[in-house]
Design a protein around this motif. Structure first.
Motif, PDB file in Angstrom:
ATOM      1  N   SER A 173       0.939  -1.216   0.160  1.00 14.70           N
ATOM      2  CA  SER A 173      -0.062  -0.068  -0.287  1.00 14.70           C
ATOM      3  C   SER A 173       1.088   1.270  -0.023  1.00 14.70           C
ATOM      4  O   SER A 173       0.963   1.988   0.962  1.00 14.70           O
ATOM      5  N   THR A 174       1.597   1.668  -1.310  1.00 12.58           N
ATOM      6  CA  THR A 174       2.515   2.528  -1.274  1.00 12.58           C
ATOM      7  C   THR A 174       2.580   2.829  -2.720  1.00 12.58           C
ATOM      8  O   THR A 174       2.049   2.469  -3.593  1.00 12.58           O
ATOM      9  N   LEU A 216      -9.558   3.505  -1.679  1.00  9.03           N
ATOM     10  CA  LEU A 216     -10.175   1.989  -1.635  1.00  9.03           C
ATOM     11  C   LEU A 216     -10.737   1.383  -2.578  1.00  9.03           C
ATOM     12  O   LEU A 216     -10.689   0.202  -2.815  1.00  9.03           O
ATOM     13  N   GLY A 217     -11.417   2.063  -3.562  1.00  8.95           N
ATOM     14  CA  GLY A 217     -11.993   1.603  -4.880  1.00  8.95           C
ATOM     15  C   GLY A 217     -10.920   0.889  -5.606  1.00  8.95           C
ATOM     16  O   GLY A 217     -11.317  -0.006  -6.238  1.00  8.95           O
ATOM     17  N   ALA A 218      -9.629   1.370  -5.907  1.00  5.95           N
ATOM     18  CA  ALA A 218      -8.752   0.701  -6.369  1.00  5.95           C
ATOM     19  C   ALA A 218      -8.315  -0.835  -5.948  1.00  5.95           C
ATOM     20  O   ALA A 218      -8.134  -1.734  -6.741  1.00  5.95           O
ATOM     21  N   ALA A 223      -8.946  -6.560  -5.848  1.00  2.00           N
ATOM     22  CA  ALA A 223      -9.161  -7.806  -5.026  1.00  2.00           C
ATOM     23  C   ALA A 223     -10.069  -8.595  -5.676  1.00  2.00           C
ATOM     24  O   ALA A 223     -10.062  -9.970  -5.574  1.00  2.00           O
ATOM     25  N   ALA A 224     -11.239  -8.001  -6.291  1.00  2.00           N
ATOM     26  CA  ALA A 224     -12.227  -8.737  -7.147  1.00  2.00           C
ATOM     27  C   ALA A 224     -11.616  -9.437  -8.108  1.00  2.00           C
ATOM     28  O   ALA A 224     -11.982 -10.580  -8.454  1.00  2.00           O
ATOM     29  N   LEU A 225     -10.702  -8.595  -8.865  1.00  2.00           N
ATOM     30  CA  LEU A 225      -9.983  -9.549  -9.918  1.00  2.00           C
ATOM     31  C   LEU A 225      -9.173 -10.697  -9.569  1.00  2.00           C
ATOM     32  O   LEU A 225      -9.393 -11.834 -10.320  1.00  2.00           O
ATOM     33  N   SER A 227      -2.784  -4.056   7.343  1.00  4.11           N
ATOM     34  CA  SER A 227      -3.850  -4.604   8.196  1.00  4.11           C
ATOM     35  C   SER A 227      -5.155  -3.884   8.050  1.00  4.11           C
ATOM     36  O   SER A 227      -6.188  -4.462   8.125  1.00  4.11           O
ATOM     37  N   MET A 228      -4.930  -2.471   8.004  1.00  4.97           N
ATOM     38  CA  MET A 228      -6.445  -1.689   8.013  1.00  4.97           C
ATOM     39  C   MET A 228      -6.835  -2.007   6.580  1.00  4.97           C
ATOM     40  O   MET A 228      -8.234  -2.079   6.525  1.00  4.97           O
TER      41      MET A 228
END
Length: 463
Positions: free
Chosen positions: A13-14, A36-38, A43-45, A86-87
């Motif tokens: 996450s960077t 978060l949308g990205a 994650a869905a992919l 983790s968040m």
């Protein structure tokens, strides 16, 4: 060993994780690391493609060895800014069905009691899909951020890790009995106090009374990953790891490291097959070799040598601008990432590795070609004993989309990838080790805690 390769998406996450400079590529969403949308899209992919896990790296400090300051790292976004993995995974747990969720955290970063509670919470919320990548930190700035004067000696960090894991194992495995939770509304009894124990740990580095604040989660202990390749790191992996992330440059180097750690695991009374080994690779996929080469040329145009040098200097513990790129790595003595230098030597034992050739190898860690050619190379890694791949993103989500659409079908055709979707409802441990339970095996140090939960018979239940 599973009968097919496993695949994790390895990222962070960077702005810039490992292939530095590619956040400037027009097809990449690296700049959206805080959106978060990205992440939900990625994650869905991965979930739909039946990837085994999203594996998030992390650091607790800045790279400041290059030039004697963090300026270059900050200028080019080299693992800074970086958000808490983790968040992020807590948000993704609700939007995914099968995908494992693995995050990195240093044993220096947080008291073990708080960390154990956070992991159990994530394991509950994800229904058992959480893994922890155990690291000991290699950045001096991280140590000073965490209340230490400087980074402890390399082997002392692993001594701390031994005690840290002992504490969290006792909290996860020993504090609550399997049948402690009654949840009986007719009697108003939620849990049996006789089956909830304090751990009363008093060691060299940590004092923790307990009990654990969380009731047993689906896995109790998360799936345990580790990425150290030094002698101390390999010993730690042999005792604790279920998944080992190796930083080998060639299949030969992977074979040497895997054989060594499996042998060490056997000497510690573990089944060597209880460890899975993941190589870190990135892929540039084309319908033809020419197309793949063209895409790779565009990628190379965005790579930044100074950004790589900033992270590389932290890895070797010396400013490469002062040492010189012709310095043989056999002369490097470091308190940082000792194992990575060992891995290089094992990957090509006849080669005289220098800082320059090592830096070039790190910048060029991509497998480029058609799906068929990439499958050929992955077959070589598989033959060397590799169980899975941590797929490193050049562009996000482009690297993963190209791999899913182009390479996975060819791997399935050859029996190198899972051919049937994984059933929903499995924990991450059940997914990675088919046919085994959600809990750690009895020959693992944490599993032994569960089988023999009360070493000190004077310990009393909660009253």
């Amino acid at each position: 060993m599973p009968d097919h390769l496993l695949f994790n998406a390895f990222t962070m996450s960077t702005v810039s994780h490992l292939l530095h400079g590619l956040w400037t590529h027009p097809d990449s969403r690296h700049r959206d690391y805080a959106d978060l949308g990205a992440w939900l899209e990625l994650a869905a992919l991965l979930d739909d493609a039946d990837f085994d896990a999203l594996f998030l790296a992390d650091v607790a400090g800045v790279h400041e060895t290059y030039g004697g300051s963090p300026a270059q790292a900050v200028l080019e976004g080299v693992q800074v800014p970086a958000n808490d993995p983790s968040m992020l995974l807590s948000a993704l747990a609700a939007s995914t069905r099968r995908l494992g969720l693995v995050f990195t955290q240093s044993i220096l970063q947080e008291p073990p009691f708080n960390f154990a509670r956070r992991v159990s919470t994530l394991d509950h919320l994800s229904r058992g899909r959480v893994g922890w990548n155990i690291v000991t930190s290699h950045l001096s700035n991280a140590a000073r951020n965490l209340g230490l004067d400087d980074l402890p000696d390399h082997d002392e960090r692993y001594a701390r890790a031994e005690e840290y894991t002992e504490v969290v194992y006792r909290l996860w495995e020993e504090s609550w009995a399997d049948d402690a939770v009654l949840a009986d509304p007719s009697t108003g009894r939620y849990a049996d106090p006789a089956k909830v124990r304090k751990i009363n740990h008093a060691g060299t580095y940590y004092r923790v009374e307990g009990p654990h604040l969380c009731e047993p989660s689906p896995q109790r202990s998360p799936v345990l990953f580790q990425a150290g390749s030094s002698k101390a790191g390999r010993e730690f992996a042999a005792r604790h790891a279920e998944g080992v992330f190796i930083d080998a440059v060639t299949p030969l180097g992977a074979h040497e490291q895997i054989a060594d750690i499996r042998a060490r695991a056997g000497r510690h009374g573990r089944n060597p097959d209880d460890l899975l080994f993941f190589a870190g690779l990135s892929f540039v996929v084309g319908g033809t070799e020419a197309e793949a080469a063209g895409k790779d040329a565009e990628i190379r145009a965005h790579l930044s040598e100074t950004a790589f040098a900033a992270q590389f200097s932290s890895a070797v513990g010396s400013d490469v601008t002062e040492l010189g790129l012709d310095t043989p790595i056999r002369l490097i003595r470091t308190n940082t990432q000792q194992g990575w230098l060992t891995s290089l030597r094992e990957s090509a034992p006849d080669q005289e590795w220098t800082l320059g050739t090592a830096l070039t190898a790190r910048m060029g860690r991509r497998v480029v070609g058609t799906p068929e050619r990439i499958a050929d190379q992955l077959a070589e890694w598989r033959a060397a004993g590799v169980d899975g791949v941590n797929v490193i993103a050049a562009t996000t989500p482009g690297t993963y989309r190209d791999f899913i659409d182009g390479v996975l079908p060819e791997l399935r055709r050859r029996g190198l990838a899972r051919t049937e979707p994984t059933e929903e409802g499995l924990t991450l441990r059940e997914r990675l080790f088919p046919g085994r339970p959600a809990r750690l095996t009895a020959n693992h140090p944490a599993g032994r805690r569960r089988l023999y939960p009360h070493r000190n018979h004077e310990e009393k239940a909660v009253s």
